[in-house]
Design a protein around this motif. Structure first.
Motif, short mmCIF file in Angstrom:
data_model
loop_
_atom_site.label_atom_id
_atom_site.label_comp_id
_atom_site.label_asym_id
_atom_site.label_seq_id
_atom_site.Cartn_x
_atom_site.Cartn_y
_atom_site.Cartn_z
N LEU A 1 0.82 -1.19 0.00
CA LEU A 1 0.07 0.06 -0.05
C LEU A 1 0.82 1.49 -0.23
CD1 LEU A 1 -2.78 1.19 0.06
CD2 LEU A 1 -2.91 1.03 2.37
N PRO A 2 1.78 1.35 0.63
CA PRO A 2 2.67 2.64 0.67
C PRO A 2 3.44 2.80 -0.75
CG PRO A 2 3.23 1.34 2.81
CD PRO A 2 2.43 0.35 1.82
N THR A 3 3.61 1.73 -1.23
CA THR A 3 4.17 1.99 -2.45
C THR A 3 3.18 2.53 -3.60
OG1 THR A 3 5.74 0.04 -2.36
CG2 THR A 3 5.32 0.76 -4.54
N VAL A 4 1.91 2.05 -3.69
CA VAL A 4 0.90 2.35 -4.15
C VAL A 4 0.46 4.14 -4.23
CG1 VAL A 4 -1.37 2.27 -4.79
CG2 VAL A 4 -0.14 0.32 -4.76
N LYS A 5 0.67 4.37 -2.84
CA LYS A 5 0.38 5.69 -2.34
C LYS A 5 1.67 6.47 -3.01
CE LYS A 5 -2.43 4.96 1.59
NZ LYS A 5 -2.65 5.17 3.08
N SER A 6 2.83 5.88 -2.91
CA SER A 6 4.07 7.00 -3.53
C SER A 6 3.69 7.15 -5.00
CB SER A 6 5.35 6.29 -3.00
OG SER A 6 6.39 6.85 -3.55
N HIS A 7 3.38 6.04 -5.51
CA HIS A 7 3.29 6.10 -7.04
C HIS A 7 2.12 6.99 -7.42
CE1 HIS A 7 5.85 2.96 -8.17
NE2 HIS A 7 5.48 2.00 -7.69
N LEU A 8 1.16 7.09 -6.68
CA LEU A 8 0.03 8.00 -6.73
C LEU A 8 0.37 9.13 -6.69
CD1 LEU A 8 -3.01 8.29 -7.56
CD2 LEU A 8 -3.56 8.19 -5.02
N ARG A 9 1.05 9.74 -5.48
CA ARG A 9 1.62 10.95 -5.20
C ARG A 9 2.58 11.68 -6.31
NH1 ARG A 9 5.71 13.63 -3.14
NH2 ARG A 9 7.01 11.67 -2.55
N ARG A 10 3.61 10.77 -6.53
CA ARG A 10 4.66 11.18 -7.70
C ARG A 10 4.16 11.17 -8.92
NH1 ARG A 10 10.28 8.26 -5.68
NH2 ARG A 10 10.57 9.43 -3.77
N GLY A 11 3.17 10.30 -9.18
CA GLY A 11 2.46 10.31 -10.53
C GLY A 11 1.74 11.63 -10.90
N ARG A 12 0.85 11.95 -9.89
CA ARG A 12 0.13 13.11 -10.05
C ARG A 12 0.98 14.27 -10.19
NH1 ARG A 12 -4.24 12.20 -4.98
NH2 ARG A 12 -5.88 11.29 -6.12
#
Length: 179
Positions: A154-165
């Motif tokens: 889950l932390p990886t997904v959240k990081s991908h989401l933040r950095r992706g945005r």
């Protein structure tokens, strides 16, 4: 699967043994880097061995192997170009940490309203970030669902989401207005 004759196998072995320097120079000329050229030659030789059953004897066997090599080199260049177009995580992070960095909100909004420009900007994201941003922001998936589907923490997904945005906003802000 077609039976491969001993003669064709011997021809391939002869070709690979005797034409390796020529194959290497071809790959080096296309790719420009010795290590990448060596990898391309090795990969092409392996592909030729594995695909020998598809050889139709319509051309010289060494010509066929050379074509495999050139296609492999071209595929590598396409992938390399595509990777260079992606915004690196570090570059985006550096921009967003810089207090003087600003994105023109009007430009981002204008670009976001144009689906073609959104697709272009999404294309500049890395694969993982693009997947997570699309699943979350476009498809409405929860981060926990994305983590389960992609088999990521889950932390990886959240990081991908933040950095992706961040990367998406940066890319949208950098896109030129259509003329």
């Amino acid at each position: 699967m077609m039976e491969i004759s001993a003669a064709v196998r011997a021809d391939l072995a002869y070709c690979l043994e005797n034409r390796l320097p020529a194959f290497y120079h071809t790959a080096l000329g296309i790719l420009g880097r010795p290590a990448e050229a060596e990898d391309a030659v090795q990969d092409s030789a392996l592909r030729a061995v594995r695909s020998l059953h598809t050889f139709r004897s319509e051309s010289d066997l060494c010509t066929w192997v050379h074509r495999i090599l050139i296609n492999r080199c071209n595929d590598h260049l396409v992938a390399q170009r595509r990777d260079q177009e992606h915004l690196s995580d570090q570059a985006v992070e550096d921009l967003w940490q810089d207090p003087s960095y600003s994105v023109d909100p009007a430009r981002v909004v204008a670009a976001a309203e144009d689906s073609e420009r959104i697709l272009i900007a999404l294309g500049r994201l890395g694969t993982a970030q693009r997947s997570v941003v699309v699943m979350h922001d476009s498809q409405g998936w929860k981060t926990s669902e994305i983590a389960e589907i992609l088999e990521l923490p889950l932390p990886t997904v959240k990081s991908h989401l933040r950095r992706g945005r961040q990367a998406l906003v940066t890319a949208l802000g950098a896109l030129r207005q259509p003329t």
